[in-house]
Design a protein around this motif. Structure first.
Motif, PDB file in Angstrom:
ATOM      1  N   LEU A   2       0.846  -1.201   0.000  1.00  0.00           N
ATOM      2  CA  LEU A   2       0.000   0.000   0.000  1.00  0.00           C
ATOM      3  C   LEU A   2       0.878   1.247   0.000  1.00  0.00           C
ATOM      4  O   LEU A   2       1.894   1.292   0.709  1.00  0.00           O
ATOM      5  CB  LEU A   2      -0.876   0.019   1.257  1.00  0.00           C
ATOM      6  CG  LEU A   2      -1.956  -1.045   1.356  1.00  0.00           C
ATOM      7  CD1 LEU A   2      -2.584  -1.020   2.755  1.00  0.00           C
ATOM      8  CD2 LEU A   2      -3.033  -0.818   0.298  1.00  0.00           C
ATOM      9  N   PRO A   3       0.504   2.282  -0.758  1.00  0.00           N
ATOM     10  CA  PRO A   3       1.274   3.531  -0.690  1.00  0.00           C
ATOM     11  C   PRO A   3       1.022   4.239   0.640  1.00  0.00           C
ATOM     12  O   PRO A   3      -0.002   4.007   1.283  1.00  0.00           O
ATOM     13  CB  PRO A   3       0.699   4.348  -1.855  1.00  0.00           C
ATOM     14  CG  PRO A   3      -0.679   3.817  -2.049  1.00  0.00           C
ATOM     15  CD  PRO A   3      -0.655   2.370  -1.648  1.00  0.00           C
ATOM     16  N   GLU A   4       1.956   5.106   1.050  1.00  0.00           N
ATOM     17  CA  GLU A   4       1.729   5.880   2.283  1.00  0.00           C
ATOM     18  C   GLU A   4       0.770   7.027   2.038  1.00  0.00           C
ATOM     19  O   GLU A   4      -0.006   7.411   2.897  1.00  0.00           O
ATOM     20  CB  GLU A   4       3.055   6.436   2.796  1.00  0.00           C
ATOM     21  CG  GLU A   4       3.808   5.415   3.596  1.00  0.00           C
ATOM     22  CD  GLU A   4       5.108   5.967   4.137  1.00  0.00           C
ATOM     23  OE1 GLU A   4       5.276   7.201   4.201  1.00  0.00           O
ATOM     24  OE2 GLU A   4       5.946   5.136   4.489  1.00  0.00           O
ATOM     25  N   THR A   5       0.838   7.562   0.823  1.00  0.00           N
ATOM     26  CA  THR A   5       0.038   8.745   0.478  1.00  0.00           C
ATOM     27  C   THR A   5      -0.489   8.624  -0.938  1.00  0.00           C
ATOM     28  O   THR A   5       0.214   8.128  -1.820  1.00  0.00           O
ATOM     29  CB  THR A   5       0.911  10.021   0.542  1.00  0.00           C
ATOM     30  OG1 THR A   5       1.510  10.095   1.817  1.00  0.00           O
ATOM     31  CG2 THR A   5       0.074  11.264   0.320  1.00  0.00           C
ATOM     32  N   ALA A 177      -7.805  -5.868   1.021  1.00  0.00           N
ATOM     33  CA  ALA A 177      -7.417  -4.650   1.746  1.00  0.00           C
ATOM     34  C   ALA A 177      -8.688  -4.064   2.339  1.00  0.00           C
ATOM     35  O   ALA A 177      -9.458  -3.415   1.634  1.00  0.00           O
ATOM     36  CB  ALA A 177      -6.749  -3.668   0.793  1.00  0.00           C
ATOM     37  N   ARG A 178      -8.909  -4.354   3.616  1.00  0.00           N
ATOM     38  CA  ARG A 178     -10.160  -3.947   4.259  1.00  0.00           C
ATOM     39  C   ARG A 178      -9.985  -2.615   4.980  1.00  0.00           C
ATOM     40  O   ARG A 178      -9.172  -2.512   5.916  1.00  0.00           O
ATOM     41  CB  ARG A 178     -10.589  -5.032   5.259  1.00  0.00           C
ATOM     42  CG  ARG A 178     -11.895  -4.717   5.949  1.00  0.00           C
ATOM     43  CD  ARG A 178     -12.313  -5.839   6.886  1.00  0.00           C
ATOM     44  NE  ARG A 178     -13.648  -5.605   7.416  1.00  0.00           N
ATOM     45  CZ  ARG A 178     -14.318  -6.452   8.182  1.00  0.00           C
ATOM     46  NH1 ARG A 178     -13.767  -7.614   8.515  1.00  0.00           N
ATOM     47  NH2 ARG A 178     -15.524  -6.161   8.621  1.00  0.00           N
ATOM     48  N   ALA A 179     -10.745  -1.607   4.548  1.00  0.00           N
ATOM     49  CA  ALA A 179     -10.732  -0.340   5.277  1.00  0.00           C
ATOM     50  C   ALA A 179     -11.396  -0.586   6.623  1.00  0.00           C
ATOM     51  O   ALA A 179     -12.490  -1.167   6.676  1.00  0.00           O
ATOM     52  CB  ALA A 179     -11.484   0.716   4.493  1.00  0.00           C
ATOM     53  N   VAL A 180     -10.739  -0.189   7.702  1.00  0.00           N
ATOM     54  CA  VAL A 180     -11.333  -0.433   9.019  1.00  0.00           C
ATOM     55  C   VAL A 180     -11.815   0.845   9.701  1.00  0.00           C
ATOM     56  O   VAL A 180     -12.762   0.817  10.470  1.00  0.00           O
ATOM     57  CB  VAL A 180     -10.394  -1.232   9.959  1.00  0.00           C
ATOM     58  CG1 VAL A 180     -10.293  -2.672   9.518  1.00  0.00           C
ATOM     59  CG2 VAL A 180      -9.010  -0.615  10.047  1.00  0.00           C
ATOM     60  N   SER A 181     -11.158   1.962   9.396  1.00  0.00           N
ATOM     61  CA  SER A 181     -11.627   3.234   9.976  1.00  0.00           C
ATOM     62  C   SER A 181     -11.030   4.397   9.198  1.00  0.00           C
ATOM     63  O   SER A 181     -10.104   4.220   8.399  1.00  0.00           O
ATOM     64  CB  SER A 181     -11.250   3.330  11.460  1.00  0.00           C
ATOM     65  OG  SER A 181      -9.849   3.251  11.612  1.00  0.00           O
ATOM     66  N   LEU A 182     -11.607   5.572   9.456  1.00  0.00           N
ATOM     67  CA  LEU A 182     -11.127   6.779   8.783  1.00  0.00           C
ATOM     68  C   LEU A 182     -10.192   7.540   9.721  1.00  0.00           C
ATOM     69  O   LEU A 182     -10.390   7.529  10.947  1.00  0.00           O
ATOM     70  CB  LEU A 182     -12.320   7.675   8.411  1.00  0.00           C
ATOM     71  CG  LEU A 182     -13.321   7.050   7.434  1.00  0.00           C
ATOM     72  CD1 LEU A 182     -14.594   7.894   7.355  1.00  0.00           C
ATOM     73  CD2 LEU A 182     -12.694   6.898   6.048  1.00  0.00           C
ATOM     74  N   VAL A 183      -9.198   8.180   9.155  1.00  0.00           N
ATOM     75  CA  VAL A 183      -8.342   9.070   9.935  1.00  0.00           C
ATOM     76  C   VAL A 183      -8.977  10.455   9.817  1.00  0.00           C
ATOM     77  O   VAL A 183      -9.127  10.979   8.708  1.00  0.00           O
ATOM     78  CB  VAL A 183      -6.907   9.103   9.353  1.00  0.00           C
ATOM     79  CG1 VAL A 183      -6.019   9.979  10.216  1.00  0.00           C
ATOM     80  CG2 VAL A 183      -6.343   7.690   9.208  1.00  0.00           C
ATOM     81  N   ARG A 193      -7.474   3.839   7.621  1.00  0.00           N
ATOM     82  CA  ARG A 193      -6.717   2.731   8.209  1.00  0.00           C
ATOM     83  C   ARG A 193      -7.142   1.451   7.498  1.00  0.00           C
ATOM     84  O   ARG A 193      -8.345   1.179   7.378  1.00  0.00           O
ATOM     85  CB  ARG A 193      -6.981   2.615   9.704  1.00  0.00           C
ATOM     86  CG  ARG A 193      -6.340   3.724  10.484  1.00  0.00           C
ATOM     87  CD  ARG A 193      -6.473   3.602  12.005  1.00  0.00           C
ATOM     88  NE  ARG A 193      -6.191   4.933  12.566  1.00  0.00           N
ATOM     89  CZ  ARG A 193      -7.109   5.884  12.738  1.00  0.00           C
ATOM     90  NH1 ARG A 193      -8.372   5.653  12.447  1.00  0.00           N
ATOM     91  NH2 ARG A 193      -6.770   7.064  13.224  1.00  0.00           N
ATOM     92  N   VAL A 194      -6.156   0.702   7.055  1.00  0.00           N
ATOM     93  CA  VAL A 194      -6.427  -0.444   6.189  1.00  0.00           C
ATOM     94  C   VAL A 194      -5.807  -1.698   6.794  1.00  0.00           C
ATOM     95  O   VAL A 194      -4.643  -1.686   7.212  1.00  0.00           O
ATOM     96  CB  VAL A 194      -5.797  -0.232   4.781  1.00  0.00           C
ATOM     97  CG1 VAL A 194      -6.246  -1.329   3.831  1.00  0.00           C
ATOM     98  CG2 VAL A 194      -6.147   1.145   4.229  1.00  0.00           C
ATOM     99  N   ARG A 199      -1.887  -6.968   8.932  1.00  0.00           N
ATOM    100  CA  ARG A 199      -1.306  -5.737   9.477  1.00  0.00           C
ATOM    101  C   ARG A 199      -2.225  -4.554   9.191  1.00  0.00           C
ATOM    102  O   ARG A 199      -2.903  -4.514   8.157  1.00  0.00           O
ATOM    103  CB  ARG A 199       0.064  -5.446   8.854  1.00  0.00           C
ATOM    104  CG  ARG A 199       1.024  -6.620   8.867  1.00  0.00           C
ATOM    105  CD  ARG A 199       2.461  -6.155   8.892  1.00  0.00           C
ATOM    106  NE  ARG A 199       2.833  -5.532  10.159  1.00  0.00           N
ATOM    107  CZ  ARG A 199       3.109  -6.215  11.274  1.00  0.00           C
ATOM    108  NH1 ARG A 199       3.006  -7.531  11.301  1.00  0.00           N
ATOM    109  NH2 ARG A 199       3.466  -5.579  12.376  1.00  0.00           N
ATOM    110  N   THR A 200      -2.224  -3.597  10.095  1.00  0.00           N
ATOM    111  CA  THR A 200      -3.045  -2.401   9.887  1.00  0.00           C
ATOM    112  C   THR A 200      -2.127  -1.208   9.622  1.00  0.00           C
ATOM    113  O   THR A 200      -1.189  -0.967  10.382  1.00  0.00           O
ATOM    114  CB  THR A 200      -3.914  -2.123  11.130  1.00  0.00           C
ATOM    115  OG1 THR A 200      -4.656  -3.297  11.423  1.00  0.00           O
ATOM    116  CG2 THR A 200      -4.879  -0.976  10.881  1.00  0.00           C
TER     117      THR A 200
END
Ligand SMILES: Cc1cc2nc3c(=O)[nH]c(=O)nc-3n(C[C@H](O)[C@H](O)[C@H](O)COP(=O)(O)OP(=O)(O)OC[C@H]3O[C@@H](n4cnc5c(N)ncnc54)[C@H](O)[C@@H]3O)c2cc1C
Length: 497
Positions: A2-5, A177-183, A193-194, A199-200
Motif C-alpha cells: 500500500l502507498p503511504e500517500t 485490503a479492508r478499510a477499518v476506519s477513517l483518519v 486505516r487499512v 497488518r493495519t
C-alpha cells in the motif's frame, strides 16, 4: 504494497466505487481503490447482477447513441417505447411512497442518460434486455416497465469493463485490503486505516470516497435495523458488504439518513446458500411470480402477485415472504404460462416439483397443508375473469373477482397440466439506510455540514429508496453518485473544488 500517500482513496470496488475512481482520475488525481475481497471475488454486488440499468431515453435515437450495434431490423421488430424523465420521477415517487429525497432523485434522473454515455466512453458496452424485459406478441417485441438497457455481459461484463478502464487509466487496486476506519480530525478526513495481510496501516489521502455497500451481509445489523426475522434471510450477493463503510462514517460524525428499517429483498430459492454464489449469479431469484399464484405453509395466498409489473413489486415481496410462516412460499404455474418463465427457472440448482394433477401437486409441496392448498387453487380458478384477454406486455386488468386476496393482472386459471411449483424464501439484496450526501457527493455530518474530504456513493447513500425500489435503479444510482463523488474528490485533491 500500500502507498503511504495518495490523492484519492476509494473504499470498495463495485460499480459505484469504480465510477468514482474513474471520475477522480479525470481530474489528474492519483487513485487507490481498496477492495476487501480477494481478486477472484472482486466487484461486490455489482458482479452478481444481470447488469440491468434504468435510464431515461426519449426514443430509439437515445438508445442507438448508447448501443450503436442495434440493427435496423432489430429496431423494426421492437417497440422500445420511451422512458422519459417524467416517468422516472413518477416511478421513484410512487414506489417510495413519495419519501425519496427530491434533490437526490433529480440528480439520479437527470444524470442517468449522460452518465451512461460517459461509461460508454470509458469502454462499458450496453445492449437491450430482450430476454427479460420484452415479450414477443404478434411477432414483435415490446418493452415494458421502464427497464430496457443492460450492461454487455451482465454484472460480470460490467465489472470487467470498469476494471479494464481503471487499469488503462493507471488506477491502483489493492485486494484483500479492508478499510477499518477513517483518519479524521478538525480538518476533516485525511486518510484511511487499512487491514491487509494481518497488518493495519494508514494511507493518507486528500479525499476519501466510501462506496463499500450496505449492511445486508451482516446478520447482526440486519436484525438490529430491519427487525426480527431478518437474520433468517439469505444474502443474494457479496458476503463482504457488512456495513463497514456506514459504520466508519458514523464514527467520524456522519448523519444517518434514509430508510434504515428498509431494504431490497426478493423471492429467492428456498435452498440457496447463505450468501451469493458467483457461478449462479442472480439465478436463484424467481421473478416470474406475476404469472403464478403464491401459496404459504397454510396453503393460502397472501399477496396480489399481479399488482404491478414485476419491476415495481419484486423488491418488496421478499419481505412479504419472510413474514409468512416458516419464511417460504411456493409459486405455482400451469402449462399456459410455462413459456413465459424467465431463464432463472431453468437452472440446475432449483427447488421445483411437477405433477399432472392438482391433487398430486399439492401433496408434493413440502411443508404445505395440501387440503387447504387445493381449496385455494380451486377458489382462485373460479374467481379468474377469463373474459378479459391476457397480455403479458401490459397491465392487462385480467383479474380475480371476490377473493380476499385479489390478483389484479395476468390472472390465468391453473388447470392445464403439467403443473409446476417453485419454492422461494426471502433473499436480501441491499439495505436502504445509510449516509446523507449533498449534490457534490460530500458526506453530511450531524450538524448538517459537509465533512471535509469525505465523499460517498452507491448502496450506502440513504434517502433514495424507501419501502420499495424500481428495478435497475441500483446500478444507475451507483454510477450517477459514483461519478459525482469521484468528481468532487478529484477536484478537492487537485485544489479546484
Ligand atoms: C443478485 C443481485 C442481482 C441484482 N441485479 C441488479 C440489476 O440487474 N440491476 C441493478 O440496478 N441492480 C441490481 N442489483 C443491485 C446492485 O447490485 C447494487 O445496487 C449495486 O451493485 C451496488 O453497487 P455498489 O458499488 O454500491 O456496491 P457493491 O457492488 O456491492 O460494491 C461494494 C464493494 O465494497 C467492498 N467492501 C465492503 N466493505 C469493504 C471494506 N471495509 N473495505 C474495502 N472494501 C469493502 C466490497 O467487497 C465491494 O467491492 C442486484 C443485486 C444482487 C445481489
Amino acid at each position: 504494497m500500500l502507498p503511504e500517500t495518495v490523492d484519492v482513496v476509494v473504499i470498495g470496488a463495485g460499480n459505484a466505487a469504480m465510477c468514482a475512481a474513474l471520475a477522480a482520475r479525470e481530474h489528474g488525481a492519483s487513485v487507490l481503490v481498496l477492495e476487501r475481497a480477494p481478486e477472484a471475488e472482486r466487484g461486490g454486488n455489482t458482479r452478481f447482477t444481470a447488469g440491468a440499468i434504468r435510464c431515461v431515453y426519449d426514443g430509439v435515437d437515445d438508445l442507438k447513441a448508447l448501443m450503436p450495434d442495434l440493427t435496423n431490423e432489430e429496431i423494426a421488430n421492437t417497440d422500445f417505447g420511451t422512458y422519459t424523465a417524467e416517468k422516472f420521477h413518477d416511478d421513484m415517487g410512487r414506489v417510495t411512497e413519495y419519501r425519496a429525497n427530491p434533490d437526490l432523485v433529480e440528480l439520479l434522473v437527470d444524470r442517468s442518460r449522460p452518465t451512461l454515455r460517459w461509461m460508454r466512453a470509458k469502454g462499458v458496452r450496453f445492449a437491450p434486455i430482450w430476454g427479460r424485459q420484452a415479450f414477443k406478441v404478434d411477432g414483435r417485441f415490446k418493452f415494458w416497465g421502464g427497464l430496457t438497457v443492460e450492461a454487455w455481459g451482465g454484472g460480470p461484463g460490467l465489472v470487467e469493463a470498469l476494471f479494464a478502464a481503471a487499469a488503462r487509466e493507471g488506477i491502483a487496486v489493492a485486494y484483500e485490503a479492508r478499510a477499518v476506519s477513517l483518519v479524521a480530525g478538525d480538518d476533516g478526513v485525511t486518510g484511511v486505516r487499512v487491514r491487509q495481510g494481518g497488518r493495519t496501516r494508514e494511507v493518507r489521502a486528500k479525499s476519501v470516497v466510501i462506496a463499500a455497500g450496505g449492511f445486508e451481509a451482516n446478520s447482526e445489523m440486519r436484525t438490529r435495523y430491519l427487525g426480527p426475522g431478518w437474520d433468517l434471510a439469505k444474502v443474494r450477493g457479496s458476503r463482504f458488504n457488512t456495513g463497514d463503510g456506514i459504520r466508519m462514517a458514523l464514527d467520524v460524525g456522519a448523519m444517518p439518513y434514509g430508510n434504515w428499517s428498509g431494504c431490497h429483498a426478493v423471492g429467492w430459492d428456498r435452498n440457496a446458500p447463505e450468501f451469493g454464489d458467483l457461478a449462479v449469479g442472480d439465478g436463484f431469484q424467481k421473478h416470474s411470480y406475476p404469472f403464478s399464484i403464491m401459496l404459504n405453509a397454510n396453503g393460502e395466498r397472501f399477496v396480489d402477485e399481479g399488482a404491478d409489473f414485476r419491476n415495481y413489486t419484486y423488491a418488496k415481496y421478499g419481505r412479504v415472504i419472510l413474514n409468512q410462516p416458516n419464511q417460504f412460499a411456493w409459486q405455482i404455474f400451469d402449462r399456459k404460462t410455462r413459456h413465459l418463465l424467465r431463464d432463472e427457472y431453468r437452472i440446475r440448482q432449483v427447488t421445483k416439483v411437477q405433477a399432472d394433477t392438482l391433487e398430486d401437486l399439492v401433496r408434493k409441496l413440502d411443508d404445505v397443508d395440501p387440503v387447504r392448498a387445493l381449496r385455494t387453487i380451486l377458489a382462485y380458478n373460479a374467481a379468474v375473469r377469463t373474459d378479459i384477454p391476457f397480455d403479458p406486455n401490459v397491465k392487462d386488468g385480467r383479474c380475480t373477482e371476490g377473493l380476499l386476496v385479489p390478483k389484479s393482472n395476468w390472472a390465468n386459471t391453473i388447470d392445464e397440466p403439467p403443473f409446476e411449483a417453485y419454492a422461494v424464501t426471502c433473499g436480501i439484496t441491499f439495505t436502504f439506510g445509510g449516509l446523507k450526501v449533498d449534490g457534490e457527493g460530500r458526506v453530511i455530518d450531524t450538524e448538517g455540514q459537509p465533512i471535509p474530504g469525505l465523499f460517498a456513493a452507491g448502496e450506502l447513500v440513504g434517502g433514495l429508496f424507501y419501502f420499495n425500489y424500481p428495478g435497475g435503479t441500483g446500478l444507475m444510482s451507483g454510477a450517477v453518485f459514483g461519478k459525482i463523488a469521484g468528481t468532487g474528490a478529484g477536484r478537492r485533491a487537485a485544489g479546484t473544488g
